[in-house]
Design a protein around this motif. Structure first.
Motif, PDB file in Angstrom:
ATOM      1  N   ASN A 135       0.825  -1.211   0.000  1.00 16.83           N
ATOM      2  CA  ASN A 135       0.000   0.000   0.000  1.00 16.83           C
ATOM      3  C   ASN A 135       0.859   1.261   0.000  1.00 16.83           C
ATOM      4  OD1 ASN A 135      -1.318   2.257   1.807  1.00 16.83           O
ATOM      5  ND2 ASN A 135      -3.042   1.122   0.962  1.00 16.83           N
ATOM      6  N   TYR A 139       1.693   3.256  -3.797  1.00 16.61           N
ATOM      7  CA  TYR A 139       1.090   4.558  -4.096  1.00 16.61           C
ATOM      8  C   TYR A 139       2.149   5.651  -4.211  1.00 16.61           C
ATOM      9  CZ  TYR A 139      -1.659   8.795  -3.982  1.00 16.61           C
ATOM     10  OH  TYR A 139      -2.175  10.020  -4.302  1.00 16.61           O
ATOM     11  N   LYS A 326      -3.129   2.766 -11.407  1.00 17.73           N
ATOM     12  CA  LYS A 326      -2.767   1.618 -10.562  1.00 17.73           C
ATOM     13  C   LYS A 326      -1.371   1.125 -10.906  1.00 17.73           C
ATOM     14  CE  LYS A 326      -4.627  -1.835 -13.751  1.00 17.73           C
ATOM     15  NZ  LYS A 326      -5.301  -3.111 -13.924  1.00 17.73           N
ATOM     16  N   GLU A 328       0.531  -2.555  -9.954  1.00 20.79           N
ATOM     17  CA  GLU A 328       0.205  -3.807  -9.275  1.00 20.79           C
ATOM     18  C   GLU A 328       1.420  -4.331  -8.521  1.00 20.79           C
ATOM     19  OE1 GLU A 328      -2.787  -6.131 -10.484  1.00 20.79           O
ATOM     20  OE2 GLU A 328      -3.657  -4.732 -11.908  1.00 20.79           O
TER      21      GLU A 328
ATOM     22  N   GLY B 167      -9.075  -5.052  -1.901  1.00 22.52           N
ATOM     23  CA  GLY B 167      -8.208  -4.053  -2.522  1.00 22.52           C
ATOM     24  C   GLY B 167      -7.241  -3.270  -1.646  1.00 22.52           C
ATOM     25  N   ARG B 170      -3.745  -2.192  -2.745  1.00 23.12           N
ATOM     26  CA  ARG B 170      -3.589  -1.402  -3.966  1.00 23.12           C
ATOM     27  C   ARG B 170      -4.310  -0.067  -3.885  1.00 23.12           C
ATOM     28  NH1 ARG B 170      -2.973  -5.793  -7.472  1.00 23.12           N
ATOM     29  NH2 ARG B 170      -1.190  -6.944  -6.681  1.00 23.12           N
ATOM     30  N   HIS B 172      -4.984   3.797  -2.800  1.00 23.57           N
ATOM     31  CA  HIS B 172      -4.076   4.947  -2.743  1.00 23.57           C
ATOM     32  C   HIS B 172      -3.912   5.386  -1.287  1.00 23.57           C
ATOM     33  CE1 HIS B 172      -4.648   6.249  -7.248  1.00 23.57           C
ATOM     34  NE2 HIS B 172      -4.139   5.047  -7.125  1.00 23.57           N
ATOM     35  N   THR B 316      -7.911  -4.234  -6.976  1.00 26.47           N
ATOM     36  CA  THR B 316      -7.414  -2.994  -7.556  1.00 26.47           C
ATOM     37  C   THR B 316      -8.482  -2.211  -8.309  1.00 26.47           C
ATOM     38  OG1 THR B 316      -5.399  -4.266  -7.893  1.00 26.47           O
ATOM     39  CG2 THR B 316      -5.478  -2.085  -8.865  1.00 26.47           C
ATOM     40  N   THR B 320      -9.328   1.556  -6.809  1.00 21.84           N
ATOM     41  CA  THR B 320      -8.830   2.700  -7.579  1.00 21.84           C
ATOM     42  C   THR B 320      -9.874   3.125  -8.614  1.00 21.84           C
ATOM     43  OG1 THR B 320      -7.758   1.410  -9.328  1.00 21.84           O
ATOM     44  CG2 THR B 320      -6.440   1.883  -7.373  1.00 21.84           C
ATOM     45  N   THR B 322     -10.510   1.843 -11.405  1.00 21.52           N
ATOM     46  CA  THR B 322      -9.517   1.969 -12.468  1.00 21.52           C
ATOM     47  C   THR B 322     -10.049   2.535 -13.779  1.00 21.52           C
ATOM     48  OG1 THR B 322      -8.474  -0.002 -11.522  1.00 21.52           O
ATOM     49  CG2 THR B 322      -7.640   0.761 -13.644  1.00 21.52           C
ATOM     50  N   PRO B 325     -10.897   6.732 -12.544  1.00 19.75           N
ATOM     51  CA  PRO B 325     -10.286   6.905 -11.218  1.00 19.75           C
ATOM     52  C   PRO B 325     -10.519   8.264 -10.577  1.00 19.75           C
ATOM     53  CG  PRO B 325      -8.614   7.116 -12.928  1.00 19.75           C
ATOM     54  CD  PRO B 325      -9.902   6.736 -13.629  1.00 19.75           C
TER      55      PRO B 325
END
Lengths: 455, 455
Positions: A135, A139, A326, A328, B167, B170, B172, B316, B320, B322, B325
């Motif tokens: 995390n 980021y 993102k 990964e 999540g 991943r 933010h 993810t 996010t 994705t 976003p």
């Protein structure tokens, strides 16, 4: 009854910022007397789209997390309710990290498959960290990279515009609002609008007025005059509330009338490159600060079109890394102790094969430019300079995080060593990263062994 | 020296989570004796791509922030260093919100230009909130919306698969890891893997084993057997570490041998729909939990291809958002007191024109389906049901946030009232949102007035 939190993980619930399966596995490691020493490797499988490199960031937070981790009453009570047993909770209440951590220092370029960090410790300990480490490093590295791209676009033009993070409001939560400011600074920004981030990380904070200031007066002219009364030569007027060029004229008149040396004006809408030239005709010799929809692509376009600006304020596109939101990051078991030796391990899952063993990353430089990396087994002798640094040894911190200015300087110097084609903001050439013969051999052999066991 | 923080904004620095310009304007409001009552409106200009609606979320955190906001020594000291003056800091140290807040309750559908929240207070007070309020409501609404889309895809197929947020790693930062779990629950998820979020928000937590568990044993078989020894019928085996179908066979053998009723297996790579059918042949009557690359599009595809799964673990793509976003939440001054009356205000900036005045949002229902909204001036008499609720009046909380189960129920019931074409996950039809005649007239008149003043 839910407990409202305004965006914080406190020391009391911080240790719980992990996935339940980590704790489930940890209990089983202990109760089943299966607690071998293990190495986990944190890396990204692929660089995000249009990225030829990443900038490592977030190590300071990771080390702080490991140094201060402690399960207190609130955490233990919750885990009791979740059905964990007393023996395990006893172990958790005494949790202390006794292992080793090697890491890529912050500000350094990073590439796919290269460890950003490796943790070696009894698996009970190392397992816990997965969620929090990915995390924080994921980021911050994403945002330091985004920021570095913007700084690089300006560098290439030989320009020196200021870059200030304006994104806190659009970041994904408060932590992202804080960490984006820090990571952007690492990547080459000059400061942030976020006051809490300024205080926490000791970075410069910037800010003047919003449209609400202007609108709260009957006339734009009164709003500028009153602001100048308060802030004098420090004033920056936001001139696009009603009409940008008209706003510039009023600003110019106030300057004459009130005899202030305006620090600058801000443009926040419309065709910014074209308007900046018109504004410069109306009120020359005044800094123009440009915001609204700013990212590396917009900066390139603005400069190409001859826009006049002494600073940019990227917001949403910076803090959400909108074009590539993102990365990964993964934290994979790569070695485990068996018969008193660390044995490499890997998974064979479709599309998710990992390289086994603790790694070395060697980088080769020629004439001040990086020419390529080799990822190998830690024990291998390979050319180039080792990129991973031991930061914790036998549970003791043996590395001090440089101050943020030094990290920022590293990021700048390192970026300049990357070949230009790898730094392009669109369709960059891939940087040369090789797998060593030793690592490839180990991978192939282990794969064969594992496959043979499947039958 | 920078102060390391592991992802938290604490009560000590929380009030500083704002942009510097807010504080600069606030000092000038006070010192220049210009502190009129003002109304700010928080809304989104546009729905994110492929969104026909949003789900409002984050109000609980916003109210908690307003209720508890207090500038302590650490914050005031930093602001002194930043050059703010004593009179202003004195005012800050006594900061107390005395105004009104109206808001759209959490779980309700929201559309572009409709206020999610309106704050009316002396402008000195209302100005401060901008950054924090947009940050919390914007992100949570983005994720509640993403979650709602996934739940809706499953609903449409008449299925009932579990949805669990995987999540946190991943997200933010840590706050996003916490708030995505909460917002996903609001949007229709059944729980999260994040233990801290489970504790903070009292929502179910899920988790079993990672690949590292399997790899830490010489043989996959031993890893399953040991896990079953620890967790018995609660066990879920991750079967894709080496070969998914082979893993299913081993799982099936362990079930017979150890006489456990396996709770399920997890698939985390490869062609998930095809593999799930093969696994079902090998080990029928066992729940399959599907993860890796899961979002609303992947779930639709999986179900269309007849994949067999009793649960999905989006990570993810959920946290996010994705495919979209960002959501550009804004907090705009729409009215300001002059001559003892609230006067509408707006800006004319290119592409960023705002509707003036405090608003009403009226929603009309017919046969259990929503047919359209009207945004009007608060004082107008309009058909439909008012969507904004007074939550703070003269500084006092007059609204209690429902518990999270109730909010989640609201979100589900409300989603079902939205016409199907507005809920499509690609190219949704726009929901009908009208501007009232009164608001349009006010907007046109004010625009003319403001333009006439420019000359």
């Amino acid at each position: 009854m839910s407990r409202p939190t305004f965006g914080y993980v406190t020391p009391e619930n911080g240790p719980l910022f992990t996935d339940l399966y980590e704790l489930r596995m940890m209990q089983a490691y202990v109760n089943q007397n299966h607690n071998p020493r293990a190495t986990f490797s944190l890396f990204v499988r692929d660089l995000p789209p249009n990225r030829g490199y990443m900038v490592a960031a977030g190590l300071e937070q990771v080390l702080h997390y490991i140094d201060t981790l402690s399960f207190g009453d609130r955490a233990l009570e919750y885990l009791t309710e979740q059905g964990f047993d007393d023996a395990f909770l006893e172990r958790l209440s005494d949790f202390e990290f006794t292992g080793d951590v090697r890491a890529l220092p912050e500000g350094m370029p990073a590439f796919a498959n290269e460890p950003l960090l490796e943790v070696t410790a009894p698996i009970f300990q190392a397992q816990l960290f997965e969620t929090a480490l990915i995390n924080q490093i994921g980021y911050q590295s994403l945002i330091a990279t985004k920021a570095s791209r913007m700084r690089d676009v300006i560098d290439r033009e030989g320009d020196r515009q200021q870059l200030v993070d304006f994104g806190s409001r659009r970041a994904h939560g408060t932590d992202a609002g804080m960490k984006s400011a820090r990571a952007a600074y690492v990547g080459g920004f000059d400061g942030t609008s976020n006051v809490a981030a300024g205080e926490a990380f000791d970075i410069p904070v910037f800010g003047t007025m919003a449209h609400s200031w202007v609108q709260s007066f009957d006339r734009e002219r009164d709003s500028f005059r009153t602001f100048a009364d308060e802030y004098g030569d420090e004033s920056v007027f936001l001139i696009d509330t009603y009409d940008t060029v008209r706003g510039a004229k009023i600003a110019s008149e106030i300057v004459d009338e009130a005899d202030v040396d305006l620090r600058g004006v801000r443009l926040d809408s419309g065709d910014l490159a074209a308007l900046s030239k018109e504004v410069d005709d109306v009120i020359p010799n005044v800094d123009q600060f440009i915001s609204s929809g700013i990212d590396e692509y917009a900066i390139r376009e603005f400069l190409k079109r001859g826009g006049i600006g002494s600073g940019f304020g990227p917001g949403t596109a910076l803090v959400t890394s909108t074009d590539a939101p993102k990365v990964e990051g993964v934290y994979k078991l790569v070695a485990v102790e068996r018969d008193e030796e660390m044995q490499p391990t890997m998974k064979l899952s479709t599309g998710k094969v990992t390289y086994p063993g603790a790694k070395t990353v060697r980088r080769t430089e020629s004439n001040g430019q990086y020419v390529g990396d080799i990822i190998g087994l830690q024990k291998e002798q390979l050319p180039g300079t080792e990129q991973l640094v031991t930061v914790i040894e036998d549970g003791e911190r043996v590395y001090e995080i440089p101050d943020l200015e030094a990290i920022r300087r590293t990021a700048r110097e390192e970026r300049r060593k990357l070949p230009e084609p790898n730094r392009r903001i669109e369709d960059p050439e891939p940087y040369d990263v090789q797998i060593s013969d030793g690592l490839q051999r180990e991978t192939d052999e282990l794969k064969r062994t594992l496959e043979s066991r499947l039958d």
